[in-house]
Scaffold this motif. Structure first.
Motif, PDB file in Angstrom:
ATOM      1  N   GLY A  58       0.801  -1.219   0.000  1.00 26.51           N
ATOM      2  CA  GLY A  58       0.000   0.000   0.000  1.00 26.51           C
ATOM      3  C   GLY A  58       0.830   1.263   0.000  1.00 26.51           C
ATOM      4  O   GLY A  58       0.268   2.369  -0.034  1.00 26.51           O
ATOM      5  N   CYS A  59       2.138   1.145   0.021  1.00 26.83           N
ATOM      6  CA  CYS A  59       3.011   2.318   0.058  1.00 26.83           C
ATOM      7  C   CYS A  59       3.079   2.984  -1.316  1.00 26.83           C
ATOM      8  O   CYS A  59       2.819   2.363  -2.347  1.00 26.83           O
ATOM      9  CB  CYS A  59       4.412   1.925   0.502  1.00 26.83           C
ATOM     10  SG  CYS A  59       4.492   1.285   2.190  1.00 26.83           S
ATOM     11  N   ARG A  60       3.475   4.251  -1.305  1.00 26.43           N
ATOM     12  CA  ARG A  60       3.555   4.994  -2.559  1.00 26.43           C
ATOM     13  C   ARG A  60       4.637   4.417  -3.477  1.00 26.43           C
ATOM     14  O   ARG A  60       4.474   4.378  -4.692  1.00 26.43           O
ATOM     15  CB  ARG A  60       3.848   6.471  -2.255  1.00 26.43           C
ATOM     16  CG  ARG A  60       3.871   7.376  -3.470  1.00 26.43           C
ATOM     17  CD  ARG A  60       3.968   8.831  -3.048  1.00 26.43           C
ATOM     18  NE  ARG A  60       2.833   9.197  -2.201  1.00 26.43           N
ATOM     19  CZ  ARG A  60       2.709  10.401  -1.630  1.00 26.43           C
ATOM     20  NH1 ARG A  60       3.643  11.323  -1.805  1.00 26.43           N
ATOM     21  NH2 ARG A  60       1.649  10.667  -0.878  1.00 26.43           N
ATOM     22  N   ASP A  61       5.749   4.004  -2.878  1.00 27.48           N
ATOM     23  CA  ASP A  61       6.850   3.401  -3.642  1.00 27.48           C
ATOM     24  C   ASP A  61       7.174   2.053  -2.989  1.00 27.48           C
ATOM     25  O   ASP A  61       8.074   1.967  -2.158  1.00 27.48           O
ATOM     26  CB  ASP A  61       8.074   4.311  -3.633  1.00 27.48           C
ATOM     27  CG  ASP A  61       9.174   3.834  -4.568  1.00 27.48           C
ATOM     28  OD1 ASP A  61       9.126   2.657  -4.980  1.00 27.48           O
ATOM     29  OD2 ASP A  61      10.084   4.622  -4.877  1.00 27.48           O
ATOM     30  N   PRO A  62       6.441   0.971  -3.357  1.00 24.59           N
ATOM     31  CA  PRO A  62       6.617  -0.327  -2.695  1.00 24.59           C
ATOM     32  C   PRO A  62       8.037  -0.868  -2.764  1.00 24.59           C
ATOM     33  O   PRO A  62       8.520  -1.452  -1.802  1.00 24.59           O
ATOM     34  CB  PRO A  62       5.638  -1.238  -3.448  1.00 24.59           C
ATOM     35  CG  PRO A  62       4.629  -0.309  -4.024  1.00 24.59           C
ATOM     36  CD  PRO A  62       5.390   0.929  -4.372  1.00 24.59           C
ATOM     37  N   GLU A  63       8.732  -0.677  -3.900  1.00 23.74           N
ATOM     38  CA  GLU A  63      10.086  -1.216  -4.030  1.00 23.74           C
ATOM     39  C   GLU A  63      11.036  -0.555  -3.039  1.00 23.74           C
ATOM     40  O   GLU A  63      11.827  -1.229  -2.362  1.00 23.74           O
ATOM     41  CB  GLU A  63      10.595  -1.016  -5.461  1.00 23.74           C
ATOM     42  CG  GLU A  63      11.977  -1.608  -5.697  1.00 23.74           C
ATOM     43  CD  GLU A  63      12.430  -1.449  -7.140  1.00 23.74           C
ATOM     44  OE1 GLU A  63      13.600  -1.776  -7.427  1.00 23.74           O
ATOM     45  OE2 GLU A  63      11.615  -1.000  -7.974  1.00 23.74           O
ATOM     46  N   LYS A  64      10.952   0.769  -2.931  1.00 20.86           N
ATOM     47  CA  LYS A  64      11.805   1.490  -1.985  1.00 20.86           C
ATOM     48  C   LYS A  64      11.436   1.130  -0.556  1.00 20.86           C
ATOM     49  O   LYS A  64      12.309   0.949   0.307  1.00 20.86           O
ATOM     50  CB  LYS A  64      11.669   2.995  -2.206  1.00 20.86           C
ATOM     51  CG  LYS A  64      12.572   3.821  -1.319  1.00 20.86           C
ATOM     52  CD  LYS A  64      12.429   5.301  -1.634  1.00 20.86           C
ATOM     53  CE  LYS A  64      13.340   6.141  -0.747  1.00 20.86           C
ATOM     54  NZ  LYS A  64      13.218   7.601  -1.059  1.00 20.86           N
ATOM     55  N   ALA A  65      10.134   1.010  -0.289  1.00 17.12           N
ATOM     56  CA  ALA A  65       9.685   0.669   1.056  1.00 17.12           C
ATOM     57  C   ALA A  65      10.157  -0.722   1.457  1.00 17.12           C
ATOM     58  O   ALA A  65      10.516  -0.955   2.614  1.00 17.12           O
ATOM     59  CB  ALA A  65       8.161   0.750   1.128  1.00 17.12           C
ATOM     60  N   ALA A  66      10.167  -1.648   0.486  1.00 16.64           N
ATOM     61  CA  ALA A  66      10.633  -3.007   0.778  1.00 16.64           C
ATOM     62  C   ALA A  66      12.095  -3.001   1.186  1.00 16.64           C
ATOM     63  O   ALA A  66      12.501  -3.721   2.106  1.00 16.64           O
ATOM     64  CB  ALA A  66      10.418  -3.903  -0.439  1.00 16.64           C
ATOM     65  N   LYS A  67      12.911  -2.196   0.523  1.00 14.91           N
ATOM     66  CA  LYS A  67      14.324  -2.099   0.878  1.00 14.91           C
ATOM     67  C   LYS A  67      14.492  -1.507   2.269  1.00 14.91           C
ATOM     68  O   LYS A  67      15.359  -1.931   3.045  1.00 14.91           O
ATOM     69  CB  LYS A  67      15.070  -1.262  -0.154  1.00 14.91           C
ATOM     70  CG  LYS A  67      15.194  -1.927  -1.523  1.00 14.91           C
ATOM     71  CD  LYS A  67      15.999  -1.062  -2.481  1.00 14.91           C
ATOM     72  CE  LYS A  67      16.155  -1.761  -3.833  1.00 14.91           C
ATOM     73  NZ  LYS A  67      16.934  -0.936  -4.797  1.00 14.91           N
ATOM     74  N   VAL A  68      13.656  -0.514   2.596  1.00 11.77           N
ATOM     75  CA  VAL A  68      13.732   0.104   3.924  1.00 11.77           C
ATOM     76  C   VAL A  68      13.369  -0.914   5.006  1.00 11.77           C
ATOM     77  O   VAL A  68      14.046  -1.012   6.038  1.00 11.77           O
ATOM     78  CB  VAL A  68      12.802   1.331   4.000  1.00 11.77           C
ATOM     79  CG1 VAL A  68      12.713   1.841   5.439  1.00 11.77           C
ATOM     80  CG2 VAL A  68      13.299   2.432   3.076  1.00 11.77           C
ATOM     81  N   VAL A  69      12.298  -1.683   4.770  1.00 12.61           N
ATOM     82  CA  VAL A  69      11.870  -2.689   5.747  1.00 12.61           C
ATOM     83  C   VAL A  69      12.946  -3.749   5.934  1.00 12.61           C
ATOM     84  O   VAL A  69      13.271  -4.143   7.061  1.00 12.61           O
ATOM     85  CB  VAL A  69      10.542  -3.346   5.300  1.00 12.61           C
ATOM     86  CG1 VAL A  69      10.216  -4.559   6.177  1.00 12.61           C
ATOM     87  CG2 VAL A  69       9.411  -2.337   5.375  1.00 12.61           C
ATOM     88  N   THR A  70      13.510  -4.216   4.837  1.00 11.25           N
ATOM     89  CA  THR A  70      14.548  -5.238   4.906  1.00 11.25           C
ATOM     90  C   THR A  70      15.791  -4.720   5.634  1.00 11.25           C
ATOM     91  O   THR A  70      16.377  -5.419   6.474  1.00 11.25           O
ATOM     92  CB  THR A  70      14.939  -5.705   3.489  1.00 11.25           C
ATOM     93  OG1 THR A  70      13.775  -6.169   2.807  1.00 11.25           O
ATOM     94  CG2 THR A  70      15.954  -6.833   3.556  1.00 11.25           C
TER      95      THR A  70
END
Length: 229
Positions: A162-174
């Motif tokens: 649901g994030c605006r930039d899922p790919e970037k958010a995934a890297k942040v979470v990881t």
């Protein structure tokens, strides 16, 4: 008169007693560095792959040391056979699980790389000596490690969809997950270095944090298995 151990002997004893935790901490730190290099710093995939394989090797060594430790074996056995699911059990279980999680990407890269290298050698027309064959196996394993570092973690992808930039958010979470592991690992080593009293509540909280992190980090295990086999 008995010989009193000096500070150097004490340091060596401490390192020996806590070697699995030290290796796990180092593997986690290298893993975070690999994530940062592949993300914000944008280093080459070969460097990231090499770091991932190094981290997996350290995790494998830590795993072997843990599962062959009589105290860890007794703690896990008491939990499964006697229902003693105390902080010590969960701490050991999560540590073993985290080390196993760290081993799997490297193991998968080596397995797939060796398979690809064997096929390349068999279908090739050039006769190779032992060192040349070793180079082929190494290069293919490194290539597969690079591919594995780019595999998507479905669980993380679901969390950030649901994030605006899922790919970037995934890297942040990881990356945040990796940093959390380094922090909890460092906290445990610090407590052991200063001989802090055991605290069941703190140990349980750390185990809970690491357990949740291990689950999140291993959301892509099925994708890894599918990629390898």
């Amino acid at each position: 008169m008995p010989h009193e151990p000096g500070w150097f002997d004490e340091v060596l004893d401490w390192l020996g007693d806590n070697l699995p935790d030290i290796l796990s901490f180092t593997a986690g730190l290298i893993g975070v560095v690999a994530l940062l290099l592949s993300g914000p710093l944008g280093w080459g995939i070969a460097t990231v792959a090499a770091l991932m394989l190094t981290a997996s090797g350290l995790s494998a060594t830590a795993l072997v040391l843990r599962v062959t430790d009589p105290e860890v074996q007794a703690s896990l056995a008491d939990g499964f056979t006697k229902g003693e699911f105390d902080a010590d059990f969960w701490s050991n279980a999560v540590s073993v699980g985290a080390d196993l999680a760290g081993v799997l990407p490297g193991l998968g890269a080596v397995a797939k790389g060796c398979k690809e290298a064997t096929q390349a050698i068999r279908t090739g027309t050039q006769s190779l000596n032992a060192w040349q064959k070793a180079s082929v196996y190494g290069s293919h394993s490194l290539e597969e490690a690079g591919r594995i570092t780019r595999l998507e973690n479905p669980l993380v992808a679901h969390v950030v969809r649901g994030c605006r930039d899922p790919e970037k958010a995934a890297k942040v979470v990881t990356a945040a997950s990796g940093l959390t592991g380094v922090a909890t690992g460092g906290y445990g080593l610090y407590n052991k270095a200063v001989d802090a009293d055991d605290d069941g509540i703190k140990d349980g909280a750390v185990a809970g944090i690491d357990g949740s992190r291990v689950i999140l980090d291993n959301g892509g295990i099925f994708g890894l298995v599918r990629h390898v086999f």
